[in-house]
Motif scaffolding. Sequence first.
Motif, PDB file in Angstrom:
ATOM      1  N   ALA A  88       2.887  12.940   7.496  1.00 21.12           N
ATOM      2  CA  ALA A  88       3.280  14.350   7.446  1.00 21.12           C
ATOM      3  C   ALA A  88       2.046  15.212   7.683  1.00 21.12           C
ATOM      4  O   ALA A  88       1.201  15.357   6.803  1.00 21.12           O
ATOM      5  N   ASN A  89       1.940  15.769   8.883  1.00 23.40           N
ATOM      6  CA  ASN A  89       0.795  16.604   9.230  1.00 23.40           C
ATOM      7  C   ASN A  89       0.973  18.013   8.670  1.00 23.40           C
ATOM      8  O   ASN A  89       2.008  18.651   8.899  1.00 23.40           O
ATOM      9  N   VAL A  90      -0.042  18.482   7.971  1.00 21.83           N
ATOM     10  CA  VAL A  90      -0.051  19.875   7.536  1.00 21.83           C
ATOM     11  C   VAL A  90      -0.257  20.788   8.735  1.00 21.83           C
ATOM     12  O   VAL A  90       0.221  21.922   8.762  1.00 21.83           O
ATOM     13  N   SER A  91      -0.949  20.301   9.733  1.00 23.93           N
ATOM     14  CA  SER A  91      -1.298  21.078  10.928  1.00 23.93           C
ATOM     15  C   SER A  91      -0.169  21.077  11.952  1.00 23.93           C
ATOM     16  O   SER A  91       0.745  20.243  11.905  1.00 23.93           O
ATOM     17  N   VAL A  92      -0.287  22.012  12.899  1.00 25.80           N
ATOM     18  CA  VAL A  92       0.629  22.031  14.042  1.00 25.80           C
ATOM     19  C   VAL A  92       0.306  20.868  14.976  1.00 25.80           C
ATOM     20  O   VAL A  92       1.190  20.157  15.450  1.00 25.80           O
ATOM     21  N   GLY A  93      -0.978  20.666  15.246  1.00 27.36           N
ATOM     22  CA  GLY A  93      -1.410  19.586  16.128  1.00 27.36           C
ATOM     23  C   GLY A  93      -1.351  18.230  15.445  1.00 27.36           C
ATOM     24  O   GLY A  93      -1.445  18.124  14.224  1.00 27.36           O
ATOM     25  N   TYR A  94      -1.226  17.197  16.280  1.00 27.03           N
ATOM     26  CA  TYR A  94      -1.146  15.832  15.746  1.00 27.03           C
ATOM     27  C   TYR A  94      -1.798  14.851  16.715  1.00 27.03           C
ATOM     28  O   TYR A  94      -1.428  13.682  16.792  1.00 27.03           O
TER      29      TYR A  94
ATOM     30  N   GLU B 146       7.593   7.530  10.936  1.00 25.44           N
ATOM     31  CA  GLU B 146       7.897   8.838  11.495  1.00 25.44           C
ATOM     32  C   GLU B 146       6.684   9.749  11.347  1.00 25.44           C
ATOM     33  O   GLU B 146       5.840   9.565  10.467  1.00 25.44           O
ATOM     34  N   VAL B 147       6.600  10.745  12.228  1.00 26.66           N
ATOM     35  CA  VAL B 147       5.490  11.693  12.219  1.00 26.66           C
ATOM     36  C   VAL B 147       6.064  13.107  12.268  1.00 26.66           C
ATOM     37  O   VAL B 147       6.924  13.410  13.102  1.00 26.66           O
ATOM     38  N   THR B 148       5.595  13.967  11.363  1.00 27.29           N
ATOM     39  CA  THR B 148       6.030  15.363  11.342  1.00 27.29           C
ATOM     40  C   THR B 148       4.813  16.279  11.471  1.00 27.29           C
ATOM     41  O   THR B 148       3.674  15.858  11.308  1.00 27.29           O
ATOM     42  N   HIS B 149       5.082  17.550  11.743  1.00 28.45           N
ATOM     43  CA  HIS B 149       4.001  18.533  11.851  1.00 28.45           C
ATOM     44  C   HIS B 149       4.513  19.898  11.431  1.00 28.45           C
ATOM     45  O   HIS B 149       5.694  20.072  11.138  1.00 28.45           O
ATOM     46  N   ALA B 150       3.591  20.871  11.407  1.00 24.05           N
ATOM     47  CA  ALA B 150       3.954  22.252  11.069  1.00 24.05           C
ATOM     48  C   ALA B 150       4.327  22.961  12.362  1.00 24.05           C
ATOM     49  O   ALA B 150       3.453  23.389  13.114  1.00 24.05           O
TER      50      ALA B 150
ATOM     51  N   LEU C  59      -1.118  29.372   5.954  1.00 23.11           N
ATOM     52  CA  LEU C  59      -1.415  28.093   5.301  1.00 23.11           C
ATOM     53  C   LEU C  59      -0.366  27.695   4.266  1.00 23.11           C
ATOM     54  O   LEU C  59       0.067  26.531   4.248  1.00 23.11           O
ATOM     55  N   PRO C  60       0.092  28.599   3.389  1.00 21.68           N
ATOM     56  CA  PRO C  60       1.154  28.195   2.454  1.00 21.68           C
ATOM     57  C   PRO C  60       2.438  27.746   3.162  1.00 21.68           C
ATOM     58  O   PRO C  60       3.130  26.848   2.683  1.00 21.68           O
ATOM     59  N   LEU C  61       2.753  28.370   4.294  1.00 21.85           N
ATOM     60  CA  LEU C  61       3.945  27.967   5.044  1.00 21.85           C
ATOM     61  C   LEU C  61       3.787  26.551   5.590  1.00 21.85           C
ATOM     62  O   LEU C  61       4.733  25.746   5.562  1.00 21.85           O
ATOM     63  N   MET C  62       2.605  26.241   6.101  1.00 28.62           N
ATOM     64  CA  MET C  62       2.349  24.921   6.665  1.00 28.62           C
ATOM     65  C   MET C  62       2.386  23.842   5.582  1.00 28.62           C
ATOM     66  O   MET C  62       2.980  22.776   5.773  1.00 28.62           O
ATOM     67  N   ILE C  63       1.767  24.132   4.454  1.00 30.03           N
ATOM     68  CA  ILE C  63       1.807  23.180   3.332  1.00 30.03           C
ATOM     69  C   ILE C  63       3.236  23.023   2.832  1.00 30.03           C
ATOM     70  O   ILE C  63       3.697  21.915   2.561  1.00 30.03           O
TER      71      ILE C  63
ATOM     72  N   GLN D  61       6.023  23.357   4.508  1.00 31.68           N
ATOM     73  CA  GLN D  61       6.817  22.546   5.428  1.00 31.68           C
ATOM     74  C   GLN D  61       6.466  21.067   5.299  1.00 31.68           C
ATOM     75  O   GLN D  61       7.349  20.201   5.359  1.00 31.68           O
ATOM     76  N   CYS D  62       5.178  20.777   5.112  1.00 28.19           N
ATOM     77  CA  CYS D  62       4.754  19.399   4.881  1.00 28.19           C
ATOM     78  C   CYS D  62       5.435  18.836   3.628  1.00 28.19           C
ATOM     79  O   CYS D  62       5.969  17.718   3.638  1.00 28.19           O
ATOM     80  N   PHE D  63       5.421  19.609   2.540  1.00 28.81           N
ATOM     81  CA  PHE D  63       6.045  19.163   1.284  1.00 28.81           C
ATOM     82  C   PHE D  63       7.550  18.970   1.463  1.00 28.81           C
ATOM     83  O   PHE D  63       8.134  18.039   0.899  1.00 28.81           O
ATOM     84  N   GLU D  64       8.180  19.841   2.255  1.00 31.91           N
ATOM     85  CA  GLU D  64       9.612  19.700   2.473  1.00 31.91           C
ATOM     86  C   GLU D  64       9.919  18.444   3.293  1.00 31.91           C
ATOM     87  O   GLU D  64      10.920  17.750   3.034  1.00 31.91           O
ATOM     88  N   ASN D  65       9.073  18.138   4.261  1.00 28.04           N
ATOM     89  CA  ASN D  65       9.250  16.880   4.993  1.00 28.04           C
ATOM     90  C   ASN D  65       9.119  15.676   4.068  1.00 28.04           C
ATOM     91  O   ASN D  65       9.885  14.707   4.187  1.00 28.04           O
ATOM     92  N   LEU D  66       8.152  15.723   3.154  1.00 26.72           N
ATOM     93  CA  LEU D  66       8.027  14.643   2.171  1.00 26.72           C
ATOM     94  C   LEU D  66       9.281  14.542   1.312  1.00 26.72           C
ATOM     95  O   LEU D  66       9.811  13.440   1.082  1.00 26.72           O
ATOM     96  N   ARG D  67       9.754  15.663   0.808  1.00 23.52           N
ATOM     97  CA  ARG D  67      10.942  15.641  -0.056  1.00 23.52           C
ATOM     98  C   ARG D  67      12.137  15.036   0.665  1.00 23.52           C
ATOM     99  O   ARG D  67      12.853  14.176   0.119  1.00 23.52           O
ATOM    100  N   ARG D  68      12.343  15.490   1.910  1.00 25.43           N
ATOM    101  CA  ARG D  68      13.487  14.989   2.676  1.00 25.43           C
ATOM    102  C   ARG D  68      13.342  13.496   2.970  1.00 25.43           C
ATOM    103  O   ARG D  68      14.332  12.752   2.910  1.00 25.43           O
ATOM    104  N   PHE D  69      12.117  13.079   3.280  1.00 22.65           N
ATOM    105  CA  PHE D  69      11.886  11.670   3.568  1.00 22.65           C
ATOM    106  C   PHE D  69      12.251  10.803   2.371  1.00 22.65           C
ATOM    107  O   PHE D  69      13.006   9.820   2.498  1.00 22.65           O
TER     108      PHE D  69
END
Length: 311
Positions: free
Chosen positions: A68-74, A88-92, A285-289, A291-299
């Motif tokens: 789960a990438n906190v960043s937009v880039g990966y 799986e790989v996610t990003h902001a 930055l809070p939005l990116m973090i 979204q990362c946390f939400e990807n973790l929760r969903r996973f």
Amino acid sequence: MSKPPVVMISHEMLAPIQAGLEAQGYKVVRRWDMTPNEGAEAQAIVHAGEIVLTPEFLAFLPELKLIANVSVGYDGVDVAWCRARDIEVTHAEGLNAEDVADHAVGLLIASWRDIVRGDQMVRSGGWTMADRMGARPGLKGRKVGVMGLGFIGEAVASRVEAFGMQVSWWGPRPKPDARWPRAESLKALAADSDILVVACRADASNRKAVNAEIIEAVGPRGLIVNVARGSIIDEDALVAALKEGRLGRAALDVFAQEPTPASRWAGVPGTVLTPHSAGTTVDSLPLMIGQCFENLRRFFAGEPLMSPVPD
């Protein structure tokens, strides 16, 4: 009682979010000081996408199923390798595009209008009245070429258009709905631009795409702005062109090596440099973090992920 999910933080820069992960009920291990046993437990990695995660390292994480990438880039993650192994790989997705575009335009103006040098002149006591006659060109009517018309590229184009600048762009795939004309090639874009803004996603296909030929096409009166990734520009060629006067100016937020050595830029004229800070604001930055946390929760809940990276 079931064991808490195990999440690895991949880099020390992400250490400040450890408390937030633990508050969500995760067991957190830190790559830089974990034991081999702790690594073997990791089911997900929270990552900054520009940092390389080698397949050799990932192969030693048998439980890993999400990065789960906190960043937009990966670009530091081999997505195809991961997905072939059911990781799986996610990003902001697009969350800091406006901030990056603001920074790009700030770099553009600071460089084109000599704002940084002017500040240094005033502070050093070197200001004379004769300096006002060493005029720079204005921005209105200048041609801006945007490399990559994604979220960031579109935001940059809209901003510079408001300054009365002419916009064109290039990317490997046409966009029929784009408001601005697409150049035939990157070289054609560079040759027709006073200012080239690099705003594309980095991947293997565009490594050092802004090479000596492209740099010289921008020319001795031109400016290159990079808010994408350092890997997209041939940095050695850029430095040489600046020193030899074959490129006028460069304004960079990203570098081939980060942090970039100060010695790398000693004596290199025409540069404005910032420390990979374009996309980091107290707003994005809070939005990116989050979204990362939400990807973790969903996973861990077995739900569809919020922002998987595109194929």
